[in-house]
Design an enzyme around this catalytic site. Sequence first.
Site, short mmCIF file in Angstrom:
data_model
loop_
_atom_site.label_atom_id
_atom_site.label_comp_id
_atom_site.label_asym_id
_atom_site.label_seq_id
_atom_site.Cartn_x
_atom_site.Cartn_y
_atom_site.Cartn_z
CG ASP A 33 -7.86 7.12 9.31
OD1 ASP A 33 -7.93 7.13 10.54
OD2 ASP A 33 -7.61 8.13 8.63
CD GLU B 119 -8.72 10.37 11.72
OE1 GLU B 119 -9.19 10.69 10.60
OE2 GLU B 119 -8.04 9.34 11.90
CG HIS C 42 -2.22 -0.83 0.80
ND1 HIS C 42 -2.13 -2.10 0.32
CD2 HIS C 42 -3.54 -0.54 0.82
CE1 HIS C 42 -3.34 -2.56 0.05
NE2 HIS C 42 -4.22 -1.63 0.35
P1 FAD Z 1 4.19 -1.88 2.09
O1 FAD Z 1 3.71 -0.80 1.21
O2 FAD Z 1 4.16 -3.23 1.57
O3 FAD Z 1 5.67 -1.53 2.60
C1 FAD Z 1 6.01 -0.24 3.05
C2 FAD Z 1 7.50 -0.16 3.39
O4 FAD Z 1 7.74 -0.91 4.57
C3 FAD Z 1 8.41 -0.72 2.33
O5 FAD Z 1 9.62 -0.03 2.31
C4 FAD Z 1 8.62 -2.15 2.78
O6 FAD Z 1 9.83 -2.68 2.30
C5 FAD Z 1 8.62 -1.99 4.29
N1 FAD Z 1 8.08 -3.15 4.98
C6 FAD Z 1 6.93 -3.81 4.75
N2 FAD Z 1 6.79 -4.81 5.62
C7 FAD Z 1 7.86 -4.76 6.44
C8 FAD Z 1 8.29 -5.52 7.55
N3 FAD Z 1 7.59 -6.57 8.00
N4 FAD Z 1 9.45 -5.19 8.14
C9 FAD Z 1 10.18 -4.15 7.71
N5 FAD Z 1 9.84 -3.40 6.65
C10 FAD Z 1 8.68 -3.70 6.03
N6 FAD Z 1 -1.00 5.20 7.20
C11 FAD Z 1 -1.30 5.66 8.42
O7 FAD Z 1 -0.41 5.91 9.24
N7 FAD Z 1 -2.60 5.87 8.79
C12 FAD Z 1 -3.64 5.59 7.97
O8 FAD Z 1 -4.78 5.78 8.35
C13 FAD Z 1 -3.35 5.08 6.68
N8 FAD Z 1 -4.35 4.75 5.84
C14 FAD Z 1 -4.04 4.26 4.60
C15 FAD Z 1 -5.08 3.91 3.73
C16 FAD Z 1 -4.82 3.41 2.49
C17 FAD Z 1 -5.96 3.03 1.58
C18 FAD Z 1 -3.47 3.28 2.07
C19 FAD Z 1 -3.16 2.79 0.70
C20 FAD Z 1 -2.43 3.63 2.91
C21 FAD Z 1 -2.70 4.11 4.18
N9 FAD Z 1 -1.69 4.45 5.09
C22 FAD Z 1 -1.99 4.92 6.33
C23 FAD Z 1 -0.27 4.35 4.69
C24 FAD Z 1 0.32 3.03 5.13
O9 FAD Z 1 0.56 3.02 6.51
C25 FAD Z 1 1.67 2.81 4.45
O10 FAD Z 1 1.51 2.89 3.06
C26 FAD Z 1 2.24 1.46 4.81
O11 FAD Z 1 3.55 1.38 4.34
C27 FAD Z 1 1.42 0.40 4.15
O12 FAD Z 1 1.65 -0.83 4.73
P2 FAD Z 1 1.89 -2.09 3.80
O13 FAD Z 1 1.73 -3.21 4.71
O14 FAD Z 1 1.07 -2.10 2.59
O15 FAD Z 1 3.44 -1.82 3.48
#
Ligand code: FAD
Length: 520
Positions: A159, A272, A92
């Site tokens: 969220d 919020e 994400h």
């Molecule tokens: P990824 O996108 O898969 O990875 C993000 C980064 O973290 C990459 O660099 C990856 O290599 C690294 N990573 C992933 N997993 C690990 C692990 N286990 N150990 C170490 N590094 C790792 N953020 C908020 O704070 N609050 C919100 O309310 C919020 N809402 C969101 C809603 C949507 C629809 C979206 C798309 C994003 C939102 N986000 C929010 C942002 C979100 O927290 C970040 O995009 C987060 O990185 C997404 O998590 P992911 O699991 O998809 O990580």
Amino acid sequence: MIACLERFVHETDAESRPHDDDDDDSLCRGLELQGSIDYGSTGGLAGKDFGGLYQGKAMAIIRPAGSQDISRVVKAASRSSNLTVAARGNGHSINGQAMADAGLVIDMRSMMSSMDDAFIRVVRMNGAVYADVGGGALWEDVLKRCVSGYGLAPRSWTDYLGLTVGGTLSNAGVSGQAFRYGPQTENVSELEVVTGKGEIVVCTAAHNSELFFGVLGGLGQFGIITRARVLLQSAPDRVRWIRGVYAEFDEFARDAESLVSEADGEAFDYVEGFVFVNSDDPINGWPSVPLDPEQWFDPTRIPRSAGPVLYCLEVGLHYRNVDRPSTVDEVVERLLGRLGFCKDLRFQVDLTYVEFLLRVKRAEEEAKLNGIWDAPHPWLNLFVSGRNIADFDHTVFKNILRHGVGGPMLVYPMLRSKWDDRNSIVLPEGEIFYIVALLRFNLPYPKGPRVEELVAQNQEIIQCCTKNGFDFKLYLPHYNSEQEWKKHFGNQWSRFVERKASFDPMAILAPGQKIFSRNR
Ligand code: FAD
């Protein structure tokens, strides 16, 4: 399943040989994993993210069965001359942060399915209760398991819960509870991490503390989080969710700041806010405010003094099924009574706690149906100092963004003292800062705007902040040069670099963040 396809010949041989792709290939094929390696479809899952702005082509996707597999993969990469490794949570990210071009992408989600039910285990220690959770678990699964199995829940959320535990802990993880409990990074007491050297290390604030704090908000640079111990509390049964509209930013900000600064006790559990366009635009305007299809936004109630945008404070109060409705009403009215929103522009609903926390899932389902979920999302997230937020409103919300962004424009305050400055997150100075989240949900071009225009608008906003001397930091940052990263981290840059040298000296991990180049 054993994914050993071919034995890796001789480690020292590989070290002495010059690099070529065949070496990397045989190196990976020689891994004896409990999970699997996929060399096909690497441009699919591993090459895409929610942002849709970047495309990568990994060499392989690893589906690990546990931490040992991840350790083997990282160690193998360190024996090569150029392989990198990216943990992919739920992808994400917006700007390719979870990608590894020509490298190895570890699908953290798959680790969870191979662990079945064991991925969330509730533990009691020193009078507190925690959930031990796999780094690839989705927060929505943590919620469901903790509430339905134990009547417990984490304290701090995002969220949207279709994000992984490791993914949000690598950034911060913020929502309307952060004013009280800090971000999600403040609500874990222990981590298991696979470092860039391939070592499996358990760390806490007291043991291996440099790694513990480094990894929290560390953008995946120091280790891959394979397990987190998340603090739990008793889960409420229900939430009263309320929105109140303001015409003036200073009144909105004054109320929001007073709500987040209140001592614990009788106070809202969630705070919020957002900005919306003062028009009947179905996405950006008045219709985006009501909480229920039965509710209607009456524009005749908007004060005449209102400008091009309006502000909405959003609060939630937890309560239990046994609480008498009149008691809940009394508490809510007492708390709302101090606030200056337009009393005729108030909306509220009562939901179960789980429904409330899964509220964005409904939006996800709708967006998937109309194609908006899979379209590019050039989102911009900023932390802006409380000192500059009124000027930000003036120059950005009321001017650059007066027609909206095609989705929510969140703005609400948080307290710096709730964020431990030993971890890797960088924030503006001063106790109060605001998160500004521009969550663009547009139809793909040509039905919607060109992505380039939206990216350019993000740049315009950043330049406007810089030109005006605002104290701000990007949240979920994305830069392309070391110079920009240095500026982002400011006086914390040297600590970040030292941590990198200690835990990932060859710069193998999370190459998609584009902070460090792989050492050869
Ligand atoms: P990824 O996108 O898969 O990875 C993000 C980064 O973290 C990459 O660099 C990856 O290599 C690294 N990573 C992933 N997993 C690990 C692990 N286990 N150990 C170490 N590094 C790792 N953020 C908020 O704070 N609050 C919100 O309310 C919020 N809402 C969101 C809603 C949507 C629809 C979206 C798309 C994003 C939102 N986000 C929010 C942002 C979100 O927290 C970040 O995009 C987060 O990185 C997404 O998590 P992911 O699991 O998809 O990580």
